[in-house]
Design an enzyme around this catalytic site. Structure first.
Site, mmCIF file in Angstrom:
data_model
loop_
_atom_site.group_PDB
_atom_site.id
_atom_site.type_symbol
_atom_site.label_atom_id
_atom_site.label_comp_id
_atom_site.label_asym_id
_atom_site.label_seq_id
_atom_site.Cartn_x
_atom_site.Cartn_y
_atom_site.Cartn_z
ATOM 1 N N ASP A 5 0.889 -1.163 0.000
ATOM 2 C CA ASP A 5 0.000 0.000 0.000
ATOM 3 C C ASP A 5 0.927 1.211 0.000
ATOM 4 O O ASP A 5 1.651 1.444 0.959
ATOM 5 C CB ASP A 5 -0.852 -0.062 1.280
ATOM 6 N N TYR B 95 1.997 1.238 14.767
ATOM 7 C CA TYR B 95 0.899 0.959 13.863
ATOM 8 C C TYR B 95 1.113 1.608 12.496
ATOM 9 O O TYR B 95 1.294 2.815 12.404
ATOM 10 C CB TYR B 95 -0.444 1.432 14.450
ATOM 11 N N LYS C 161 -2.687 -2.576 8.436
ATOM 12 C CA LYS C 161 -2.587 -4.029 8.530
ATOM 13 C C LYS C 161 -1.763 -4.572 7.366
ATOM 14 O O LYS C 161 -1.502 -3.892 6.391
ATOM 15 C CB LYS C 161 -3.984 -4.635 8.521
HETATM 16 P P1 13P Z 1 -4.990 -0.334 5.263
HETATM 17 O O1 13P Z 1 -4.262 -1.271 6.194
HETATM 18 O O2 13P Z 1 -5.667 -1.058 4.147
HETATM 19 O O3 13P Z 1 -4.100 0.771 4.782
HETATM 20 O O4 13P Z 1 -6.188 0.333 6.092
HETATM 21 C C1 13P Z 1 -5.852 1.036 7.214
HETATM 22 C C2 13P Z 1 -6.999 1.674 7.896
HETATM 23 O O5 13P Z 1 -6.788 2.400 8.853
HETATM 24 C C3 13P Z 1 -8.370 1.422 7.456
HETATM 25 O O6 13P Z 1 -9.300 2.026 8.308
HETATM 26 MG MG MG Z 2 -3.915 2.175 3.421
HETATM 27 MG MG MG Z 3 -4.855 -2.039 2.552
#
Ligand code: 13P
Ligand code: MG
Ligand code: MG
Ligand code: 13P
EC number: 3.1.3.11
Length: 365
Positions: free
Chosen positions: A13, A227, A230
Site C-alpha cells: 500500500d 501501527y 494491517k
Molecule cells: P490499510 O491497512 O488497508 O491501509 O487500512 C488502514 C486503515 O486504517 C483502514 O481504516
Molecule cells: Mg492504506
Molecule cells: Mg490495505
C-alpha cells in the site's frame, strides 16, 4: 527435469485514493509500465484490492531473487512518487526502509512466491485481501487442504489422499513447524486457530512433496514497532490434478469468516469475497475484502485472468457478510468487534494507559 518457473506476488500500500479505499489508476499505470518493460520477467499482471497494489510476476530466477525483489521495490518507490504528487492518503505507507537492501523481506511489502515445474496444465489462483492480516488465510487453507467436507478430492483423488503438509509460522517468535495432515489436524488447529500469531505459510502435497500453496506472512507492525496499517495479505494456490479443484479452492469463501483488520486495523469483521469491480472497501473502511484471480500458466505466460468471485453463486456469502457487518458494527468500540487489548498495542492504547497510570489505584485483597 523441465525448467522451473517462479510465480512471485509482491504487494504494498503506497497511498490510498480516497483515504484507504482504493488505488489511483495512475499508480497502476506506472506499475504496469515498469513491469512490462522489464527483461527479468516472462510475464506480469498488475491489480489492486482496496488500497493495495499487487504485482503478479513470472520469471526463471527462483525465489528470493534480489533483482526481481529490487524491481518490485523500485515499482513501489516510483508509485510512491506519483502518490506524493497527487497527495494520496498514506503515500509510501508500507515502505519501511529508505533504500532496498538485497531482499524485500522485512522492508514492508508482503511477498508470496513459489517455484515449480509447470505441469501439462497449470491453473493457479491468486487470492488478495484488504483490511485484514496474513492469518486470514488459515481457515480457508485448512478447509481447502485438510477438510474433506470442503474438498472431496481428499477422499477421491489418489494423489491427494495421503494429505498435505502445512508449514506454520509463529510470527511473534519467528519460528516454523511442519504439521502433517490428516494425522495432526488437532495439534495444528491449536495453533492456526489463533491467526493473530500463527500463519500457514506453505502447503505441500505429501504424495510428491510439491508446493501447493504459499501466503505472505510479513507482519508490518511487528517489523515497524508501531501501527502502520494491517498487513493485507496475498496467497497463491495451485489447482487441479493432485491439488484442490478451482471450485474446491474457492468453496471456503462461501463462508465470510471473521478476520482482524477492519477500520484502523483494529476491528474484527467478515471477509467478503468480491469481484474486482467491488474491490474498494468503503463502509467503515470495509468490511474486509478478498478477490481471487485465476490464471492458466503457459510457459510462464499468465493466461487470464478470470475474476473468480464475479459469480452470483457468491451473492449469498456477500449478503451474509453484510448481515454480519451490521451485527458487528452495533458493538461500536466494544470487543470482540474491536480487537482485544493485546492486539491494540500499536494504537493509542499504550499512550492512554501511560497517561492514566497514576490514576489507577491498587486495591488490597
Ligand atoms: P490499510 O491497512 O488497508 O491501509 O487500512 C488502514 C486503515 O486504517 C483502514 O481504516
Ligand atoms: Mg492504506
Ligand atoms: Mg490495505
Ligand atoms: P522462506 O524463508 O521459507 O524461504 O520464506 C520465504 C518467504 O517469506 C517468501 O514469501
Amino acid at each position: 527435469m523441465g525448467k522451473k518457473i517462479t510465480l512471485t506476488v509482491i504487494k504494498a500500500d503506497v497511498g490510498g485514493c480516497v483515504g484507504h479505499s482504493s488505488v489511483h489508476p495512475e499508480l497502476l499505470e506506472k506499475a504496469k509500465e515498469m513491469l512490462s518493460g522489464s527483461p527479468l520477467l516472462i510475464d506480469s499482471y498488475v491489480t489492486h484490492v482496496g488500497d493495495d497494489i499487487n504485482l503478479i510476476m513470472t520469471h526463471e530466477a527462483g525465489r528470493n531473487n534480489g533483482e526481481v525483489h529490487q524491481l518490485a521495490w523500485d515499482v513501489f518507490v516510483a508509485c510512491t512518487d506519483v502518490a506524493k504528487k497527487l497527495k494520496l492518503y498514506g503515500a509510501g505507507q508500507d515502505l519501511l526502509a529508505d533504500a532496498f537492501s538485497g531482499n524485500i523481506k522485512g522492508l514492508g511489502p508482503g511477498i508470496a512466491e513459489m517455484e515449480f515445474e509447470e505441469r501439462e496444465s497449470e491453473p493457479v489462483i491468486i487470492f488478495m485481501a484488504d483490511k485484514t492480516e496474513p492469518g486470514a488465510w488459515n481457515l480457508p487453507l485448512y478447509k481447502m487442504f485438510a477438510d474433506p467436507f470442503n474438498t472431496i478430492g481428499l477422499v477421491i483423488d489418489p494423489k491427494m489422499h495421503k494429505g498435505f503438509d502445512f508449514d506454520v509460522r509463529d510470527t511473534v517468535e519467528n519460528k516454523k513447524i511442519i504439521f502433517s495432515t490428516p494425522e495432526e489436524i488437532y495439534d495444528m488447529l491449536v495453533f492456526i486457530g489463533a491467526p493473530g500469531r500463527f500463519c500457514v505459510k506453505r502447503v505441500f502435497q505429501r504424495e510428491t512433496g510439491d508446493i501447493a500453496a504459499v501466503s505472505s506472512t510479513q507482519r508490518l507492525n511487528l517489523m515497524a514497532g508501531r501501527y502502520v496499517g494491517k498487513d493485507d495479505p496475498v496467497c497463491i494456490v495451485r489447482c487441479q490434478s493432485g491439488f484442490p479443484a478451482v471450485g474446491e479452492a474457492l468453496e471456503p469463501f462461501t463462508y465470510p469468516h471473521l478476520v482482524a483488520g477492519w477500520m484502523r486495523g483494529s476491528h474484527n469483521g467478515p471477509l467478503m469475497p468480491v469481484a474486482l469491480k467491488d474491490a474498494h472497501p468503503t463502509r467503515f473502511d470495509g468490511p474486509p475484502r478478498v478477490i481471487a484471480l485465476g490464471f492458466q500458466l503457459s510457459e510462464g505466460k499468465l493466461i487470464g485472468p478470470q475474476d473468480l468471485f464475479d459469480d452470483p453463486a457468491f451473492d449469498r456469502a456477500r449478503e451474509l457478510a453484510n448481515n454480519v457487518a451490521d451485527y458487528m458494527r452495533r458493538m461500536g468500540p466494544f470487543e470482540p468487534h474491536r480487537l482485544p487489548l493485546d492486539e491494540m498495542e500499536y494504537t493509542t492504547m499504550p499512550q492512554v494507559s501511560k497517561r492514566l497510570k497514576e490514576r489507577f489505584i491498587s486495591l488490597r485483597k
